[in-house]
Design a protein around this motif. Structure first.
Motif, PDB file in Angstrom:
ATOM      1  N   CYS A  79     -19.938  36.606 114.812  1.00  0.00           N
ATOM      2  CA  CYS A  79     -18.879  37.173 113.966  1.00  0.00           C
ATOM      3  C   CYS A  79     -19.433  37.717 112.655  1.00  0.00           C
ATOM      4  N   ARG A  80     -20.408  37.014 112.066  1.00  0.00           N
ATOM      5  CA  ARG A  80     -20.889  37.468 110.761  1.00  0.00           C
ATOM      6  C   ARG A  80     -22.116  38.365 110.850  1.00  0.00           C
ATOM      7  N   THR A  81     -22.775  38.414 112.011  1.00  0.00           N
ATOM      8  CA  THR A  81     -23.965  39.255 112.155  1.00  0.00           C
ATOM      9  C   THR A  81     -23.589  40.715 112.346  1.00  0.00           C
ATOM     10  N   ILE A  82     -22.570  40.971 113.158  1.00  0.00           N
ATOM     11  CA  ILE A  82     -22.131  42.351 113.383  1.00  0.00           C
ATOM     12  C   ILE A  82     -21.382  42.827 112.141  1.00  0.00           C
ATOM     13  N   PRO A  83     -21.776  43.930 111.528  1.00  0.00           N
ATOM     14  CA  PRO A  83     -21.104  44.397 110.305  1.00  0.00           C
ATOM     15  C   PRO A  83     -19.631  44.681 110.540  1.00  0.00           C
ATOM     16  N   ASP A  84     -18.836  44.489 109.489  1.00  0.00           N
ATOM     17  CA  ASP A  84     -17.406  44.728 109.626  1.00  0.00           C
ATOM     18  C   ASP A  84     -17.096  46.197 109.913  1.00  0.00           C
ATOM     19  N   VAL A  85     -17.986  47.111 109.478  1.00  0.00           N
ATOM     20  CA  VAL A  85     -17.775  48.525 109.790  1.00  0.00           C
ATOM     21  C   VAL A  85     -17.877  48.760 111.296  1.00  0.00           C
ATOM     22  N   VAL A  86     -18.792  48.064 111.949  1.00  0.00           N
ATOM     23  CA  VAL A  86     -18.934  48.201 113.405  1.00  0.00           C
ATOM     24  C   VAL A  86     -17.695  47.653 114.100  1.00  0.00           C
ATOM     25  N   PHE A  87     -17.219  46.487 113.631  1.00  0.00           N
ATOM     26  CA  PHE A  87     -15.977  45.963 114.195  1.00  0.00           C
ATOM     27  C   PHE A  87     -14.831  46.955 114.009  1.00  0.00           C
ATOM     28  N   ALA A  88     -14.769  47.587 112.834  1.00  0.00           N
ATOM     29  CA  ALA A  88     -13.704  48.560 112.579  1.00  0.00           C
ATOM     30  C   ALA A  88     -13.788  49.730 113.545  1.00  0.00           C
ATOM     31  N   LEU A  89     -14.995  50.226 113.799  1.00  0.00           N
ATOM     32  CA  LEU A  89     -15.148  51.330 114.749  1.00  0.00           C
ATOM     33  C   LEU A  89     -14.687  50.930 116.143  1.00  0.00           C
ATOM     34  N   LEU A  90     -15.019  49.700 116.549  1.00  0.00           N
ATOM     35  CA  LEU A  90     -14.583  49.232 117.867  1.00  0.00           C
ATOM     36  C   LEU A  90     -13.062  49.105 117.935  1.00  0.00           C
ATOM     37  N   PHE A  91     -12.470  48.582 116.870  1.00  0.00           N
ATOM     38  CA  PHE A  91     -11.018  48.421 116.856  1.00  0.00           C
ATOM     39  C   PHE A  91     -10.297  49.763 116.751  1.00  0.00           C
ATOM     40  N   VAL A  92     -10.902  50.747 116.091  1.00  0.00           N
ATOM     41  CA  VAL A  92     -10.313  52.085 116.041  1.00  0.00           C
ATOM     42  C   VAL A  92     -10.221  52.664 117.443  1.00  0.00           C
ATOM     43  N   MET A 114      -4.292  48.074 110.317  1.00  0.00           N
ATOM     44  CA  MET A 114      -4.494  46.921 111.184  1.00  0.00           C
ATOM     45  C   MET A 114      -5.941  46.803 111.616  1.00  0.00           C
ATOM     46  N   VAL A 115      -6.585  47.954 111.801  1.00  0.00           N
ATOM     47  CA  VAL A 115      -7.994  47.957 112.194  1.00  0.00           C
ATOM     48  C   VAL A 115      -8.835  47.276 111.115  1.00  0.00           C
ATOM     49  N   GLY A 116      -8.561  47.615 109.852  1.00  0.00           N
ATOM     50  CA  GLY A 116      -9.304  46.996 108.770  1.00  0.00           C
ATOM     51  C   GLY A 116      -9.044  45.511 108.671  1.00  0.00           C
ATOM     52  N   VAL A 117      -7.805  45.094 108.873  1.00  0.00           N
ATOM     53  CA  VAL A 117      -7.476  43.673 108.818  1.00  0.00           C
ATOM     54  C   VAL A 117      -8.234  42.902 109.887  1.00  0.00           C
ATOM     55  N   LEU A 118      -8.250  43.424 111.108  1.00  0.00           N
ATOM     56  CA  LEU A 118      -8.942  42.740 112.203  1.00  0.00           C
ATOM     57  C   LEU A 118     -10.448  42.674 111.955  1.00  0.00           C
ATOM     58  N   ALA A 119     -11.023  43.780 111.490  1.00  0.00           N
ATOM     59  CA  ALA A 119     -12.464  43.798 111.238  1.00  0.00           C
ATOM     60  C   ALA A 119     -12.841  42.798 110.151  1.00  0.00           C
ATOM     61  N   LEU A 120     -12.080  42.783 109.071  1.00  0.00           N
ATOM     62  CA  LEU A 120     -12.360  41.835 107.987  1.00  0.00           C
ATOM     63  C   LEU A 120     -12.143  40.398 108.445  1.00  0.00           C
ATOM     64  N   ALA A 121     -11.121  40.169 109.261  1.00  0.00           N
ATOM     65  CA  ALA A 121     -10.836  38.816 109.730  1.00  0.00           C
ATOM     66  C   ALA A 121     -11.973  38.269 110.575  1.00  0.00           C
ATOM     67  N   VAL A 122     -12.501  39.093 111.483  1.00  0.00           N
ATOM     68  CA  VAL A 122     -13.589  38.625 112.351  1.00  0.00           C
ATOM     69  C   VAL A 122     -14.840  38.320 111.529  1.00  0.00           C
ATOM     70  N   HIS A 123     -15.197  39.239 110.633  1.00  0.00           N
ATOM     71  CA  HIS A 123     -16.406  39.022 109.831  1.00  0.00           C
ATOM     72  C   HIS A 123     -16.225  37.845 108.875  1.00  0.00           C
ATOM     73  N   THR A 124     -15.026  37.689 108.322  1.00  0.00           N
ATOM     74  CA  THR A 124     -14.757  36.568 107.425  1.00  0.00           C
ATOM     75  C   THR A 124     -14.807  35.249 108.165  1.00  0.00           C
ATOM     76  N   THR A 125     -14.384  35.234 109.419  1.00  0.00           N
ATOM     77  CA  THR A 125     -14.466  34.015 110.218  1.00  0.00           C
ATOM     78  C   THR A 125     -15.900  33.499 110.290  1.00  0.00           C
ATOM     79  N   GLY A 126     -16.830  34.403 110.587  1.00  0.00           N
ATOM     80  CA  GLY A 126     -18.226  33.991 110.680  1.00  0.00           C
ATOM     81  C   GLY A 126     -18.803  33.561 109.352  1.00  0.00           C
ATOM     82  N   ALA A 127     -18.495  34.308 108.286  1.00  0.00           N
ATOM     83  CA  ALA A 127     -19.062  34.002 106.969  1.00  0.00           C
ATOM     84  C   ALA A 127     -18.513  32.691 106.409  1.00  0.00           C
ATOM     85  N   LEU A 128     -17.184  32.549 106.402  1.00  0.00           N
ATOM     86  CA  LEU A 128     -16.599  31.337 105.847  1.00  0.00           C
ATOM     87  C   LEU A 128     -16.821  30.130 106.754  1.00  0.00           C
ATOM     88  N   GLY A 129     -16.828  30.340 108.065  1.00  0.00           N
ATOM     89  CA  GLY A 129     -17.105  29.224 108.963  1.00  0.00           C
ATOM     90  C   GLY A 129     -18.466  28.612 108.701  1.00  0.00           C
TER      91      GLY A 129
END
Length: 293
Positions: free
Chosen positions: A142-155, A163-178
């Motif tokens: 979750c934290r290794t893949i950049p949030d921009v890459v997640f955003a592109l996948l969700f787009v 919503m795309v930005g929310v999902l991308a930030l949520a996934v990356h934040t999960t890895g970082a805060l976890g």
């Protein structure tokens, strides 16, 4: 000094020699470490094609662009110039608010997921190596893949929009805060945990009454810090169609609207500074409360 018996010359010479040898070995290790760092930095610069001469030759282009986006505010009619400069303020503020809300919701969702997974990834709470391995590797992905890459996948999956930005930030934040939360959990005082476990409490009850009181203030502090980071990240995610002020900022850059670039950039900077100051005070209060305990 009175009361101290001087060492025999032979013993003093031997101790001096041992001290000189130890300090010399420490200096050699330090010099060797600096040499290794310097060599690695040189190799990294070569691999990254860092060319100081090219940088020096083209630095003028960068400064020229800064001069072009400099606020068009003069001394003769400053108020009129500021009004013309921020002609799109209502629209920009709405988009900026959308960006902040994206960061807030992404931090909230990611924080909740990281909160739940942090206890599973903590070695002092979960004895199963398999469970810990799966939880930690998931957080790493979750934290290794950049949030921009997640955003592109969700787009691609959901189309353009916040919503795309929310999902991308949520996934990356999960890895970082976890990751951060699990490290906090692994450094708690285990005596309350052992006491509850010995009295027959379940794992969830142990986490609730023995772990949470020790970690909540640090959890909140890390979550606030992550919210600051996500506000900046949400602005960048607009570049790939995730909505917010970033999309308008990219349009201004591409269309060479220099005044709009500086105006939007100024709004983003002021927003981040304001959030940073506010969350800093909250973090200090939380950590101060924890230290007072």
């Amino acid at each position: 000094m009175r009361g101290l018996t001087p060492l025999p010359p032979e013993r003093e010479a031997a101790l001096s020699g041992l001290y000189a040898a130890a300090s010399g070995a420490a200096r050699r290790r330090t010099l060797a470490s600096f040499a290794v760092v310097a060599v690695l930095a040189l190799l990294a610069a070569l691999a990254a094609e860092v060319r100081p001469l090219v940088f020096a030759e083209n630095i003028g282009k960068f400064t020229a662009y800064l001069a072009q986006i400099w606020p068009p505010v003069g001394l003769e009619h400053p108020l009129e110039d500021v009004r013309a400069w921020y002609w799109g303020l209502p629209k920009w503020l709405a988009l900026l608010g959308e960006t902040v809300l994206m960061a807030y919701l992404g931090t909230l969702l990611g924080g909740l997921a990281g909160f739940a997974l942090s206890f599973v990834a903590a070695a002092n709470l979960v004895r199963s190596p398999t469970v810990r391995f799966i939880a930690k590797r998931f957080l790493e992905v979750c934290r290794t893949i950049p949030d921009v890459v997640f955003a592109l996948l969700f787009v691609i999956a959901f189309g353009l929009g916040p919503m795309v930005g929310v999902l991308a930030l949520a996934v990356h934040t999960t890895g970082a805060l976890g990751k951060l939360f699990s490290e906090v959990v692994e450094n708690i005082d285990m005596r309350p945990v052992e006491g509850l476990s010995a009295s027959g409490a379940s794992w969830i009850e142990t986490v609730r009454f023995a772990v949470l009181p020790q970690v909540l203030s640090n959890f909140a502090s890390y979550a606030l810090l992550r919210f600051e980071i996500n506000v900046r990240g949400a602005a960048v995610l607009g570049f790939v169609g995730a909505g917010g002020i970033g999309q308008e900022f990219l349009a201004a850059i591409r269309n060479f609207y220099y005044a709009d670039v500086s105006a939007i950039l100024g709004l983003i900077i002021l927003t981040v500074i304001g959030i940073d100051l506010a969350t800093e005070q909250v973090r200090h209060r939380l950590t101060g409360t924890e230290e007072a305990r």
